[in-house]
Design a protein around this motif. Structure first.
Motif, mmCIF file in Angstrom:
data_model
loop_
_atom_site.group_PDB
_atom_site.id
_atom_site.type_symbol
_atom_site.label_atom_id
_atom_site.label_comp_id
_atom_site.label_asym_id
_atom_site.label_seq_id
_atom_site.Cartn_x
_atom_site.Cartn_y
_atom_site.Cartn_z
ATOM 1 N N TYR A 44 14.449 50.730 29.437
ATOM 2 C CA TYR A 44 14.674 52.114 29.849
ATOM 3 C C TYR A 44 15.921 52.714 29.198
ATOM 4 O O TYR A 44 16.028 53.938 29.096
ATOM 5 C CB TYR A 44 14.705 52.257 31.372
ATOM 6 N N GLY A 45 16.835 51.893 28.733
ATOM 7 C CA GLY A 45 17.937 52.407 27.938
ATOM 8 C C GLY A 45 17.424 53.026 26.645
ATOM 9 O O GLY A 45 17.891 54.084 26.209
ATOM 10 N N VAL A 46 16.430 52.378 26.054
ATOM 11 C CA VAL A 46 15.804 52.904 24.835
ATOM 12 C C VAL A 46 14.984 54.141 25.169
ATOM 13 O O VAL A 46 15.056 55.160 24.473
ATOM 14 C CB VAL A 46 14.926 51.822 24.175
ATOM 15 N N ALA A 92 13.677 42.338 21.864
ATOM 16 C CA ALA A 92 12.880 42.941 20.801
ATOM 17 C C ALA A 92 11.841 43.835 21.464
ATOM 18 O O ALA A 92 11.174 43.431 22.417
ATOM 19 C CB ALA A 92 12.188 41.855 19.975
ATOM 20 N N LEU A 93 11.717 45.037 20.980
ATOM 21 C CA LEU A 93 10.738 45.959 21.546
ATOM 22 C C LEU A 93 9.342 45.583 21.077
ATOM 23 O O LEU A 93 9.181 45.042 19.978
ATOM 24 C CB LEU A 93 11.080 47.391 21.143
ATOM 25 N N PRO A 94 8.315 45.879 21.871
ATOM 26 C CA PRO A 94 6.949 45.485 21.501
ATOM 27 C C PRO A 94 6.380 46.296 20.344
ATOM 28 O O PRO A 94 5.385 45.894 19.741
ATOM 29 C CB PRO A 94 6.155 45.721 22.782
ATOM 30 N N PHE A 95 6.996 47.421 20.025
ATOM 31 C CA PHE A 95 6.592 48.275 18.908
ATOM 32 C C PHE A 95 7.764 49.206 18.602
ATOM 33 O O PHE A 95 8.658 49.378 19.437
ATOM 34 C CB PHE A 95 5.313 49.072 19.242
ATOM 35 N N PRO A 96 7.778 49.807 17.415
ATOM 36 C CA PRO A 96 8.875 50.729 17.082
ATOM 37 C C PRO A 96 8.897 51.938 18.023
ATOM 38 O O PRO A 96 7.848 52.423 18.447
ATOM 39 C CB PRO A 96 8.557 51.165 15.645
ATOM 40 N N VAL A 97 10.096 52.398 18.336
ATOM 41 C CA VAL A 97 10.263 53.546 19.237
ATOM 42 C C VAL A 97 11.170 54.576 18.539
ATOM 43 O O VAL A 97 12.327 54.748 18.905
ATOM 44 C CB VAL A 97 10.850 53.107 20.595
ATOM 45 N N PRO A 98 10.605 55.283 17.542
ATOM 46 C CA PRO A 98 11.424 56.238 16.798
ATOM 47 C C PRO A 98 11.458 57.645 17.377
ATOM 48 O O PRO A 98 12.253 58.470 16.936
ATOM 49 C CB PRO A 98 10.739 56.260 15.424
ATOM 50 N N ASP A 99 10.585 57.939 18.369
ATOM 51 C CA ASP A 99 10.471 59.323 18.842
ATOM 52 C C ASP A 99 10.096 59.363 20.323
ATOM 53 O O ASP A 99 9.907 58.323 20.965
ATOM 54 C CB ASP A 99 9.428 60.077 18.012
ATOM 55 N N ALA A 100 9.973 60.570 20.841
ATOM 56 C CA ALA A 100 9.687 60.763 22.267
ATOM 57 C C ALA A 100 8.316 60.216 22.658
ATOM 58 O O ALA A 100 8.176 59.623 23.731
ATOM 59 C CB ALA A 100 9.787 62.242 22.622
ATOM 60 N N ALA A 101 7.312 60.410 21.816
ATOM 61 C CA ALA A 101 5.965 59.931 22.156
ATOM 62 C C ALA A 101 5.944 58.406 22.294
ATOM 63 O O ALA A 101 5.343 57.862 23.229
ATOM 64 C CB ALA A 101 4.957 60.384 21.105
ATOM 65 N N SER A 102 6.604 57.715 21.387
ATOM 66 C CA SER A 102 6.637 56.254 21.488
ATOM 67 C C SER A 102 7.516 55.800 22.657
ATOM 68 O O SER A 102 7.262 54.749 23.250
ATOM 69 C CB SER A 102 7.081 55.625 20.171
ATOM 70 N N ALA A 103 8.516 56.588 23.021
ATOM 71 C CA ALA A 103 9.336 56.266 24.190
ATOM 72 C C ALA A 103 8.504 56.332 25.463
ATOM 73 O O ALA A 103 8.640 55.486 26.352
ATOM 74 C CB ALA A 103 10.532 57.207 24.285
ATOM 75 N N VAL A 104 7.612 57.314 25.544
ATOM 76 C CA VAL A 104 6.714 57.426 26.702
ATOM 77 C C VAL A 104 5.775 56.218 26.736
ATOM 78 O O VAL A 104 5.536 55.637 27.800
ATOM 79 C CB VAL A 104 5.939 58.765 26.656
ATOM 80 N N ARG A 105 5.248 55.820 25.584
ATOM 81 C CA ARG A 105 4.388 54.621 25.518
ATOM 82 C C ARG A 105 5.162 53.382 25.964
ATOM 83 O O ARG A 105 4.628 52.529 26.673
ATOM 84 C CB ARG A 105 3.851 54.423 24.104
ATOM 85 N N LEU A 106 6.424 53.288 25.541
ATOM 86 C CA LEU A 106 7.239 52.143 25.939
ATOM 87 C C LEU A 106 7.447 52.128 27.444
ATOM 88 O O LEU A 106 7.348 51.071 28.077
ATOM 89 C CB LEU A 106 8.589 52.154 25.215
ATOM 90 N N ALA A 107 7.716 53.276 28.037
ATOM 91 C CA ALA A 107 7.911 53.330 29.488
ATOM 92 C C ALA A 107 6.669 52.837 30.220
ATOM 93 O O ALA A 107 6.771 52.029 31.156
ATOM 94 C CB ALA A 107 8.273 54.748 29.920
#
Length: 170
Positions: A44-46, A92-107
């Protein structure tokens, strides 16, 4: 530092993955849930750094909820006269998180993984610990559905939710 085989943390750094299998000892499942919460706090920091302003408050609330749940699980492990599993220095993150859309996927991914660990704890625990684990499972499933924009049929049960498609980010 090596991780126990039952931990949801694997690979370089640590990546959340489903914790499978019922029949675990309550302490083992409790430690796995704690490890998942440690990873969620880190994740969640990311998320908070990458998510759009409109969802930043939601990320802060989830971060605070996972920190509180982590602290509760630490106390529960200590109540069983055991040493709580420590947080890794990095994950290590499960996938790259370069933007807001990928941050939502990570959450959503983080919540799915916490739900899996909580489902295992529900299966392993009895009494108040089981009640607490069920509440944590419900909260993770609700947060996952909010991030994803929809729920899965059996949150926390990878073997049942596979019919609805893979978790976000996979």
């Amino acid at each position: 530092m090596t991780r126990p085989p039952s931990s949801p943390l694997t690979g370089q750094g640590a990546v959340l993955r489903p914790v499978s299998g019922g029949g675990r000892e309550p302490l083992t499942a409790l430690q796995a849930a704690l490890a998942a919460e440690h990873a969620a706090v880190y994740g969640y920091g990311v998320v908070g750094a990458r998510v759009d302003d409109g969802r930043r408050a939601e990320a802060r609330e989830a971060f605070a909820a996972h920190r509180a749940r982590r602290d509760t699980l630490i106390r529960a492990v200590r109540d069983l006269a055991a040493a709580p599993v420590a947080a890794a220095p990095g994950y290590a993150l499960p996938f790259p998180v370069p933007d807001a859309a990928s941050a939502v996927r990570l959450a959503a991914h983080l919540e799915d993984r916490v739900a899996g660990a909580c489902a295992d704890l529900v299966r392993a625990a009895r009494g108040p610990l089981r009640t607490e684990a069920a509440a944590a499972l419900r909260e993770a499933a609700v947060r996952s559905a909010r991030w994803r924009g929809g729920g899965v049929a059996f949150p926390g049960l990878a073997e049942r939710s596979a019919a609805t498609g893979p978790p976000a980010g996979e």
